[in-house]
Every structure is written in C-alpha cells, then in structure tokens.
Design an enzyme around this catalytic site. Structure first.
Site, mmCIF file in Angstrom:
data_model
loop_
_atom_site.group_PDB
_atom_site.id
_atom_site.type_symbol
_atom_site.label_atom_id
_atom_site.label_comp_id
_atom_site.label_asym_id
_atom_site.label_seq_id
_atom_site.Cartn_x
_atom_site.Cartn_y
_atom_site.Cartn_z
ATOM 1 N N ARG A 1 0.804 -1.234 0.000
ATOM 2 C CA ARG A 1 0.000 0.000 0.000
ATOM 3 C C ARG A 1 0.831 1.276 0.000
ATOM 4 O O ARG A 1 0.430 2.278 0.605
ATOM 5 C CB ARG A 1 -0.966 0.042 1.202
ATOM 6 C CG ARG A 1 -1.978 -1.057 1.254
ATOM 7 C CD ARG A 1 -2.997 -1.006 0.113
ATOM 8 N NE ARG A 1 -3.903 -2.137 0.238
ATOM 9 C CZ ARG A 1 -3.658 -3.333 -0.307
ATOM 10 N NH1 ARG A 1 -2.583 -3.538 -1.052
ATOM 11 N NH2 ARG A 1 -4.515 -4.315 -0.150
ATOM 12 N N SER B 1 -10.937 0.411 3.697
ATOM 13 C CA SER B 1 -10.249 0.147 4.966
ATOM 14 C C SER B 1 -9.509 1.380 5.454
ATOM 15 O O SER B 1 -8.761 2.010 4.697
ATOM 16 C CB SER B 1 -9.234 -0.985 4.783
ATOM 17 O OG SER B 1 -9.915 -2.183 4.534
ATOM 18 N N GLU C 1 -4.265 3.915 6.352
ATOM 19 C CA GLU C 1 -4.096 3.693 4.910
ATOM 20 C C GLU C 1 -4.697 4.884 4.154
ATOM 21 O O GLU C 1 -4.172 5.324 3.150
ATOM 22 C CB GLU C 1 -4.808 2.393 4.518
ATOM 23 C CG GLU C 1 -4.737 2.066 3.059
ATOM 24 C CD GLU C 1 -5.342 0.700 2.744
ATOM 25 O OE1 GLU C 1 -5.159 -0.256 3.521
ATOM 26 O OE2 GLU C 1 -6.019 0.612 1.704
#
Ligand SMILES: Cc1cc2nc3c(=O)[nH]c(=O)nc-3n(C[C@H](O)[C@H](O)[C@H](O)COP(=O)(O)OP(=O)(O)OC[C@H]3O[C@@H](n4cnc5c(N)ncnc54)[C@H](O)[C@@H]3O)c2cc1C
Length: 338
Positions: free
Chosen positions: A192, A244, A321
């Site tokens: 990520r 998320s 994130e």
C-alpha cells in the site's frame, strides 16, 4: 531542503494560488472544466468534505498535461485526486487547487505482451477487461473503486496481490512539468505504498505486462470476488465510505503473514464505536461509514478512538491507509499530501 525553506516554498505557492482568480485559470486552460469553490464532497466516495478553492477536472492525458504544465509554470501548488475513494477531506475543505484525473471510460492500447492504460481509467473496468480477454495478473483489482492512477499511487490490491506485481512502467509528470517514463522497479512499491505518494508526481499512464489466463475461469473468478465484496463491504449508495481505514499489520518475521487490522479492531470492541454521525461498519471493523449528520471531523475522531482502542488492548500502533486532505482538529499536520 531545510524545514524553513520548505515552509517558505509552501507559503509562496499558496500566495500564488490566492493571487490567481478563476479568469486566469480559464484563460490558461481553454476547454477544460474549471470550478470555483467546488464542494469536494461531490468527488469522494465518502461524500464528505468542504470546498476547494478551484477544481480542475481532466479526463484525458492531453488535458492533464496542459493543466499540470500551466500550474507548474505559474507556480501554483495543487493536489491530484482520482476517484476520491481513499481520501477524507476536512469539513473546511482545501484552500488550494485540486486537479481531478478521472474518466468513466477505459482507455487502453495493447501491443504484443504489453498494454498501456491511461491513469484516469476506472480500475475495475481494467480488471474486467483483463478477465474477459484472458489476461492474468489483475484479478485482485476486481471491484476496487477509483482510478488506475490512484491504485498505482497507493499500490492497491487484495488477497496478498497488488497492482505493482504486474506493472512494467509508468509515465509521470513532475512538479516542474517534465514528463518521464519510470520503470516500476524504481518507484519504491511496497504494501500500500509507492514513492509517488511523496514525490508529488502525477501519473499519466501505465504499462502492464500481459500473462495468459483462462477467460472462462477468470470471468467465474470475477463473479466470485464481486459476490464476496458485496457481502463484506458497504454498498456505497447506502453507506458511503473510503474502504479500509488502517493498513494491515506487517509480519514480524520473514516467514510470517500480514495480519488483518480488522481482527485487532474487532477484538478491541470497534464494532460498537461511533462518533456523531460516523460509525464502524457492522460487517467490517476496519471500515467507517457515513451516517446521518456525519462530518469529516466525526470520522477523524472515530478513527482516533479506534486506533487508541487497539493500542490499549494490544500495544499496537495501527497505521492509517486512507489519506487526509485539509485541516482537522487534533491533527498535528495540515494534511497528508505535502
Ligand atoms: C468500498 C471500498 C472498497 C475498497 N477496497 C479496496 C481494496 O480491496 N484494496 C485496496 O487497495 N483499496 C481499496 N479501497 C480503497 C481505494 O479504492 C483504493 O485505494 C483506490 O486505488 C484509490 O484510487 P482513487 O482513484 O480513488 O484515488 P484517490 O482516493 O482519488 O487518491 C488516493 C491517492 O492517490 C493519489 N492519486 C490519485 N490519482 C493519481 C494520479 N493520476 N497520479 C498520482 N497520484 C494520484 C492521490 O493524490 C491520493 O494521494 C476501497 C475503497 C472503497 C470505498
């Protein structure tokens, strides 16, 4: 660059945007969609956030190159937005220029074992195309909202696979307006993340390698993934969200596997948490959804509460994130973009 120089540069660029009015931008960029004080809530999947000073929407590489080129030569700082599916915009919005690079069309050119896609293309349309054409490697992007550019910047993926696994190269425009091609191996891709998130460069297009897959099996797999996503994730038209909130936990040994942040959150009691109109999604403890009267600050405060709960219970620091844009009460930094 020293801290103070960086600060000065930031101030001078902010002044540059204040000195520009809409007429200037329209003159510089004829034919491009430019809006003043545009509410960013209309351009993120969370449907939250105040206005930006100026929103410039590009849906083709030539528009983007002209826009970024003009902004950089006039010294105007800007942030780039794709589908807005990974960004929380503050209630006060963003006092600057936002350039959106989004199209509802998949724009793709295929040659031998490679294909080039414009970064404004919808990621799921790319995943569907590859499934239907029997090209392997991008199945994990099935059903992920947003653009190909946004997915590359944050190395999006699922089930242990990520978009950078099959990425060959990227065409980028830097902060001086120069266009360059970069090999994927030079862009610092990890779980990520990529160097592009820090460099401020804009992704114009991307080249992928194409492996052979079985069309029928891939279309079956696509249907299976979409079904799982529909069961586990909020329906964005009912419960807006940005996916998320926290990254999964990195393994502590080379042999280990990444652990789901959602598990720790659930164990720490996150499923019952809410702040104002923001609440944790009942089927997934790592997702926050927008309820009635929800503000971006509610979301930020709930995210803080979730992180504290995991820290208290497991002595584990969750890392966000999703990216914040604009000022939030309680946040030390102005936002995650600079
Ligand atoms: C319901 C739901 C499910 C999701 N599931 C997943 C999942 O399974 N896996 C996953 O990884 N993510 C998931 N996400 C998060 C999100 O969809 C991805 O991170 C997506 O790739 C973001 O793309 P975007 O175009 O919306 O980017 P944005 O949210 O618009 O931007 C994200 C970042 O990318 C940068 N960026 C965007 N376009 C460019 C460009 N052209 N050049 C340079 N930088 C750019 C922005 O500046 C910003 O820093 C989910 C989100 C939702 C709402």
């Amino acid at each position: 660059m020293t801290e103070s120089l960086e600060g000065e540069l930031h101030v001078s660029r902010c002044m540059a945007v204040c000195e520009h009015d809409m007429a200037d931008f329209s003159e510089l960029l004829p034919g491009i969609d430019i809006r003043e004080n545009a509410p960013l809530s209309g351009y993120t999947t969370f449907k939250l956030g105040g206005p930006c000073r100026c929103l410039i929407s590009c849906s083709a590489p030539d528009e983007l190159i002209r826009t970024v080129g003009s902004l950089t030569t006039t010294g105007v700082k800007f942030v780039i937005l794709g589908g807005g599916s990974n960004v929380l915009v503050s209630d006060a919005g963003y006092d600057g220029v936002v350039v959106r690079f989004v199209s509802d069309r998949l724009s793709i050119e295929r040659e031998d074992h490679f294909f080039e896609v414009t970064a404004c293309s919808p990621l799921d349309k790319l995943a569907e195309f590859t499934a239907r054409e029997g090209i392997s490697g991008l199945m994990s992007c099935t059903g992920i909202p947003g653009t190909v550019g946004g997915a590359i910047a944050g190395n999006a993926g699922a089930w242990g696979e990520q978009i950078a696994d099959v990425l060959q190269s990227v065409t980028l425009m830097d902060e001086t307006g120069a266009v360059r091609e970069a090999d994927a191996s030079t862009l610092g891709f990890a779980y990520r993340r990529s160097d592009i998130q820090q460099s401020g460069e804009t992704i114009i297009s991307a080249c992928f390698s194409s492996g052979n897959g079985d069309r029928a099996k891939q279309m079956e797999e696509r249907a299976r993934i979409l079904k799982i996503r529909a069961e586990k994730h909020p329906d964005l038209s009912v419960d807006p969200c940005i996916g998320s909130i926290f990254r999964n936990i990195e393994p502590t040994s080379a042999a280990g596997r990444r652990q789901a942040a959602g598990w720790f959150l659930e164990e720490a009691g996150a499923l019952d948490m809410r702040v104002g109109g923001a609440r944790v999604f009942e089927k997934h403890a790592n997702i926050v959804v927008k309820g009635e009267g929800c503000t971006a600050q509610d979301v930020r405060d709930l995210v803080e509460q979730m992180a504290h709960a995991v820290k208290d219970r497991f002595d584990l620091e969750l890392k966000r994130e999703v990216r914040y844009l604009g000022e939030f009460e309680g946040e030390e930094h102005r936002d995650d973009f600079f």
